[in-house]
Write an enzyme that holds these catalytic residues in place. Structure first.
Site, PDB file in Angstrom:
ATOM      1  CG  ASP A 207      35.012  69.046   4.118  1.00  0.00           C
ATOM      2  OD1 ASP A 207      35.238  68.910   5.333  1.00  0.00           O
ATOM      3  OD2 ASP A 207      34.263  68.297   3.480  1.00  0.00           O
TER       4      ASP A 207
ATOM      5  CB  CYS B 262      36.266  65.799  10.110  1.00  0.00           C
ATOM      6  SG  CYS B 262      37.748  65.289   9.206  1.00  0.00           S
TER       7      CYS B 262
END
Length: 399
Positions: free
Chosen positions: A303, A343
Site C-alpha cells: 500500500d 492511490c
C-alpha cells in the site's frame, strides 16, 4: 457579479456538470476577482451556466460550485452543501469511535474540500482557493451538523498551485471547537486505532482503505503476513484480527511504526494473538534483502504512497509500481496472496492491471485475481467527475 466568459464551444464540460474549467477555456474575465471569489460563468453568448470559485494562479481557473443559473454560490450555499454531504453519510457520520469521510471534494459538490471525522472531531484539508475562501462557513456547517470541533490540516503541496500557504496558522490549527485530543481512538470492527490528526499523513488516517482492510483480513488466517508501507499498522491489524500466524509491519517512518505498536496494544490489550514485528526500513531495499536471504511469505500487502501526482509523472510511477510488485511476487509461497494498491489518480485501472501483469511475467509466476478493491463508499465518485476515482486494488493469488 464578475463574469468569466468561456470561449465558443467550450461550455460543454459545464453543461455536463464537470466542476473544472481550465484556463484555456476562459475567454475573458469581465470585472475583478481575487483568489476564491465567486464569479458568474457564462458561455460565449452571455448565457449564465452557473457559479464557481476563481483561481487566478491555477491551471484550473474556475471550480464550479453551483450549476443552477438561479442559485449563486455564497457562504449559505456552501453551508447547505456541507450539510447535505454529511447527511448522505447517515448515522456513520458522528457515531462514537467512527472514522468517516464527511466531504469528498468535487464528488460531494465542494471542490478542494476534504473533511474526515474521527470520533466526532473533524479534520479538513482545503486544497483550492474557493475552499480557503469559505473555510469559516465550512467549519461552522460541520459544527452545526454535530462535530465536536474542526481542525485544519491544509498542509498539502497542491495548495501551492493555488497561491496558498502550506505552513503556519493559515494551513494548520483549530478552526472551531478548540484543540482536538493528542490521539483520537477509532474502531473498525474488532480493530482499534489511535489517530494523530496533527502529525499523521493526510488527515491522520487512511479511511479510504477501510473495505480493503476487511477484505485482506478475511484472507489472513494462518498466514505469515508482510505488511509493506504499513504506516500505523492498519492492514497488519486486520491480518492479526483475521487469524494470521505472523504479521510484520515495514515502514520508513519510525514515528508511524511507534504508533502502530500502540495500535496493536490497543486492539489486543492482552497481547497480539500472533507473532508481530515492526521493521523500520525502505520497503524496496527490505524486499531485496528478503529475496537475497531466501525469505518467503504467505501474504504480502503493498500500500505505497502516491507515486504520481500528474500524468507527466506517470512513466516514472509505472516503473516504481512494477519494481515493487515484481519484488513482492518473487517472495510469495505457492498459494500466497498479494494485495497491491495504487492511490495515484493518474494511474488508471487498466494501466495498473497491465503493470501488475508485466511484473508477474518478469517474476515467471502465475496469478489469479480473486478480488478488486477501491476507495470506501464514503469516498464516492460523481459520474460527472471520473477523476474522483483514484484508489485501485488487486488481490492476487499465486498458483
Amino acid at each position: 457579479m464578475t463574469t468569466a466568459y468561456l470561449r465558443a464551444k467550450r461550455e460543454w464540460t459545464v453543461l455536463h456538470r464537470h466542476p473544472w474549467i481550465f484556463s484555456g477555456a476562459v475567454e475573458r474575465l469581465d470585472g475583478d476577482a481575487g483568489p476564491g471569489d465567486v464569479v458568474r460563468v457564462a458561455d460565449a453568448r452571455g448565457e449564465t451556466l452557473g457559479y464557481g470559485a476563481w483561481s487566478p494562479h491555477s491551471q484550473i481557473r474556475v471550480r464550479m460550485l453551483s450549476f443552477d443559473p438561479r442559485r449563486p454560490a455564497d457562504a449559505a450555499f456552501v453551508a447547505d452543501a456541507v450539510a447535505a454531504s454529511v447527511a448522505r453519510r447517515g448515522a456513520a457520520a458522528f457515531a462514537p469511535h467512527a472514522g468517516t469521510r464527511l466531504v469528498h471534494g468535487e464528488s460531494d459538490g465542494l471542490p478542494g474540500v476534504v473533511a474526515d471525522c474521527y470520533d466526532g472531531w473533524c479534520v479538513v484539508q482545503l486544497a483550492s482557493a474557493g475552499a480557503e475562501k469559505f473555510k469559516d462557513a465550512i467549519a461552522a456547517a460541520l459544527v452545526a451538523a454535530g462535530a465536536k470541533g474542526v481542525y485544519n490540516r491544509s498542509d498539502v503541496d497542491s495548495r501551492l498551485h493555488e497561491g496558498l500557504a502550506v505552513e503556519g496558522a493559515a494551513a494548520t490549527g483549530p478552526l472551531a471547537g478548540g484543540e482536538p485530543p493528542e490521539l483520537i481512538e477509532i474502531h473498525e470492527g474488532a480493530v482499534k486505532c489511535f489517530v494523530d490528526v496533527r502529525r499523521g499523513h493526510k488527515t491522520g488516517f487512511y479511511l479510504d482503505q477501510r473495505e480493503a482492510r476487511a477484505c485482506v483480513g478475511a484472507l489472513a488466517a494462518g498466514r505469515d503476513c508482510l505488511n509493506c508501507f504499513s504506516y500505523t499498522g492498519g492492514f497488519g491489524l486486520a491480518c492479526a484480527a483475521g487469524g494470521a500466524a505472523r504479521v510484520e509491519n515495514v515502514d520508513l517512518s519510525a514515528p508511524a511504526l511507534a504508533l502502530a505498536e500502540k495500535n496493536f496494544a490497543l486492539t489486543f490489550p492482552g497481547g497480539a494473538p500472533c507473532e508481530t514485528a515492526f521493521t523500520c526500513a525502505d520497503v524496496f531495499k527490505y524486499l531485496r534483502l528478503c529475496r537475497d536471504r531466501g525469505r518467503q511469505f504467505d501474504m504480502i500487502v503493498l500500500d505505497p504512497p502516491k507515486f504520481a501526482d500528474t500524468k507527466g509523472q506517470l512513466m516514472r510511477a509505472t516503473r516504481g509500481y512494477k519494481d515493487v510488485n515484481l519484488l513482492a511476487m518473487k517472495l510469495l509461497k505457492p498459494g500466497g496472496v498479494l494485495a497491491t494498491f495504487s492511490c495515484s489518480g493518474a494511474m488508471t485501472q487498466d494501466l495498473f492491471d497491465k503493470v501488475c501483469a508485466e511484473a508477474a511475467f518478469d517474476a515467471k509466476r502465475d496469478f489469479q485475481v480473486i478480488a478488486r478493491t477501491r476507495q470506501a463508499a464514503d469516498h464516492p465518485v460523481a459520474l460527472s467527475f471520473p477523476e474522483g476515482f483514484y484508489l485501485k486494488g488487486l488481490v492476487l493469488r499465486a498458483t
